[in-house]
Design a protein around this motif. Structure first.
Motif, PDB file in Angstrom:
ATOM      1  N   PRO A 129      37.704  47.903  37.152  1.00 39.87           N
ATOM      2  CA  PRO A 129      37.172  47.472  38.436  1.00 39.87           C
ATOM      3  C   PRO A 129      36.585  48.594  39.281  1.00 39.87           C
ATOM      4  N   VAL A 130      37.025  49.842  39.095  1.00 36.53           N
ATOM      5  CA  VAL A 130      36.448  50.906  39.911  1.00 36.53           C
ATOM      6  C   VAL A 130      34.976  51.100  39.599  1.00 36.53           C
ATOM      7  N   ASN A 131      34.497  50.548  38.499  1.00 36.91           N
ATOM      8  CA  ASN A 131      33.077  50.623  38.164  1.00 36.91           C
ATOM      9  C   ASN A 131      32.329  49.352  38.563  1.00 36.91           C
ATOM     10  N   GLN A 159      43.702  48.109  34.755  1.00 30.25           N
ATOM     11  CA  GLN A 159      42.382  47.907  35.347  1.00 30.25           C
ATOM     12  C   GLN A 159      42.459  47.050  36.606  1.00 30.25           C
ATOM     13  N   GLU A 160      43.154  45.924  36.502  1.00 36.10           N
ATOM     14  CA  GLU A 160      43.120  44.938  37.560  1.00 36.10           C
ATOM     15  C   GLU A 160      44.138  45.196  38.679  1.00 36.10           C
ATOM     16  N   ALA A 195      42.911  62.736  37.675  1.00 33.84           N
ATOM     17  CA  ALA A 195      41.791  61.797  37.533  1.00 33.84           C
ATOM     18  C   ALA A 195      42.279  60.355  37.684  1.00 33.84           C
ATOM     19  N   TRP A 196      43.443  60.063  37.137  1.00 33.18           N
ATOM     20  CA  TRP A 196      43.979  58.710  37.248  1.00 33.18           C
ATOM     21  C   TRP A 196      44.339  58.390  38.692  1.00 33.18           C
ATOM     22  N   LYS A 197      44.906  59.342  39.403  1.00 36.08           N
ATOM     23  CA  LYS A 197      45.254  59.111  40.806  1.00 36.08           C
ATOM     24  C   LYS A 197      43.995  58.926  41.653  1.00 36.08           C
ATOM     25  N   ALA A 198      42.947  59.647  41.305  1.00 36.85           N
ATOM     26  CA  ALA A 198      41.681  59.483  42.023  1.00 36.85           C
ATOM     27  C   ALA A 198      41.117  58.083  41.797  1.00 36.85           C
ATOM     28  N   ALA A 199      41.237  57.578  40.563  1.00 39.04           N
ATOM     29  CA  ALA A 199      40.777  56.220  40.270  1.00 39.04           C
ATOM     30  C   ALA A 199      41.577  55.197  41.067  1.00 39.04           C
ATOM     31  N   ALA A 200      42.883  55.424  41.198  1.00 36.84           N
ATOM     32  CA  ALA A 200      43.723  54.502  41.965  1.00 36.84           C
ATOM     33  C   ALA A 200      43.332  54.494  43.443  1.00 36.84           C
ATOM     34  N   ARG A 201      43.005  55.675  43.979  1.00 30.31           N
ATOM     35  CA  ARG A 201      42.579  55.732  45.380  1.00 30.31           C
ATOM     36  C   ARG A 201      41.265  54.986  45.572  1.00 30.31           C
ATOM     37  N   LYS A 202      40.364  55.122  44.637  1.00 28.03           N
ATOM     38  CA  LYS A 202      39.094  54.406  44.729  1.00 28.03           C
ATOM     39  C   LYS A 202      39.324  52.905  44.638  1.00 28.03           C
ATOM     40  N   PHE A 203      40.232  52.510  43.752  1.00 32.64           N
ATOM     41  CA  PHE A 203      40.555  51.095  43.611  1.00 32.64           C
ATOM     42  C   PHE A 203      41.146  50.550  44.904  1.00 32.64           C
ATOM     43  N   ALA A 204      42.038  51.319  45.536  1.00 30.97           N
ATOM     44  CA  ALA A 204      42.698  50.870  46.758  1.00 30.97           C
ATOM     45  C   ALA A 204      41.714  50.679  47.906  1.00 30.97           C
ATOM     46  N   ALA A 205      40.538  51.273  47.790  1.00 29.03           N
ATOM     47  CA  ALA A 205      39.534  51.143  48.845  1.00 29.03           C
ATOM     48  C   ALA A 205      38.795  49.809  48.788  1.00 29.03           C
ATOM     49  N   TYR A 240      43.727  39.008  36.101  1.00 29.67           N
ATOM     50  CA  TYR A 240      44.833  39.388  35.231  1.00 29.67           C
ATOM     51  C   TYR A 240      45.733  38.191  34.924  1.00 29.67           C
ATOM     52  N   ARG A 241      45.991  37.366  35.929  1.00 31.26           N
ATOM     53  CA  ARG A 241      46.815  36.177  35.676  1.00 31.26           C
ATOM     54  C   ARG A 241      46.167  35.278  34.635  1.00 31.26           C
ATOM     55  N   ARG A 242      44.850  35.163  34.675  1.00 30.55           N
ATOM     56  CA  ARG A 242      44.139  34.369  33.663  1.00 30.55           C
ATOM     57  C   ARG A 242      44.280  34.985  32.279  1.00 30.55           C
ATOM     58  N   GLN A 243      44.281  36.306  32.211  1.00 32.44           N
ATOM     59  CA  GLN A 243      44.447  36.979  30.920  1.00 32.44           C
ATOM     60  C   GLN A 243      45.824  36.658  30.329  1.00 32.44           C
ATOM     61  N   LEU A 244      46.845  36.624  31.179  1.00 30.35           N
ATOM     62  CA  LEU A 244      48.175  36.252  30.714  1.00 30.35           C
ATOM     63  C   LEU A 244      48.180  34.820  30.191  1.00 30.35           C
ATOM     64  N   GLU A 245      47.560  33.924  30.928  1.00 34.61           N
ATOM     65  CA  GLU A 245      47.502  32.525  30.514  1.00 34.61           C
ATOM     66  C   GLU A 245      46.767  32.375  29.181  1.00 34.61           C
TER      67      GLU A 245
END
Length: 220
Positions: free
Chosen positions: A1-3, A49-50, A73-83, A96-101
């Motif tokens: 999702p960050v992309n 990802q989700e 790098a992973w923490k930077a991706a998480a910060r971008k995601f949180a934005a 993600y819930r649909r993927q589980l289903e």
């Protein structure tokens, strides 16, 4: 999702969630079964990802096995995601819930599946440890413990056409074993209770495994 930063990208995901059809998914599953098409859900990869900003990822003790640059790098991706705005993050969670289903639907239909984590280059996905996280996600999707165990053992051997040498514990097969101190058919949680490993006929007890992990962490 960050992309997937454009509103149109997120709207496409909303549309996919909104128009998901159990009947069409079941038809697809039937086709997979008929054609012998295998699936590897890699739910832990989808989860990272989700739900990238889930604090549990940043607090994972297994991050000690990764290099400092990778963790940054992973923490930077998480910060971008949180934005992302709340409504966008809710869309990701819905995906993600649909993927589980879908994973449960495929399992119920008899689609042949394997356990895997798609760890190469993926944020928060630690090689080795991520397979154990995958076990938990498959259980979250509703798969039975025996099914999860088979996806990591027997089914993998079947996919590789290697059941003559691996996949089950029998005389004459490769002595590559993970030894547990609890019954994995009772609970997926028991797959984490590793008491030892036999690799190429050599036994590694818990102290040996802890020492190996300590050496890996020291080199990270």
């Amino acid at each position: 999702p960050v992309n997937r930063t454009r509103p149109a990208d997120i709207e496409n995901l909303r549309l996919a969630v909104r128009t998901f059809d159990d009947g069409l998914a079941a038809t697809l599953a039937e086709r997979f079964v008929a054609d012998g098409t295998w699936q590897v859900p890699t739910l832990i990869r989808v989860r990272t990802q989700e739900l990238c900003d889930d604090p549990a990822f940043a607090d994972d003790p297994d991050l000690r096995f990764m290099g400092d640059a990778t963790v940054r790098a992973w923490k930077a991706a998480a910060r971008k995601f949180a934005a992302f705005p709340p409504e966008a993050r809710e869309t990701f969670r819905a995906v993600y819930r649909r993927q589980l289903e879908l994973t449960k639907l495929f399992d119920d239909a008899g689609v042949p599946m394997l356990a895997g984590s798609d760890c190469s280059g993926a944020a928060w996905v630690v090689p080795g440890a991520s397979l154990h996280h995958e076990f938990d996600e498959l259980a979250r999707a509703g798969l039975a413990p025996l099914r999860v165990l088979q996806m990591a053992t027997l089914r993998a051997a079947e996919f590789l056409d290697a059941t003559d040498t691996m996949g089950t514990v029998e005389p004459g097969k490769r002595a590559d074993l993970v030894l547990l101190d609890a019954d994995p058919v009772e609970s997926v949680d028991h797959l984490h209770r590793i008491a030892g490993v036999v690799r190429a006929g050599r036994h590694y007890g818990k102290a040996d495994l802890d020492a190996l992990k300590a050496r890996v962490a020291a080199r990270a």
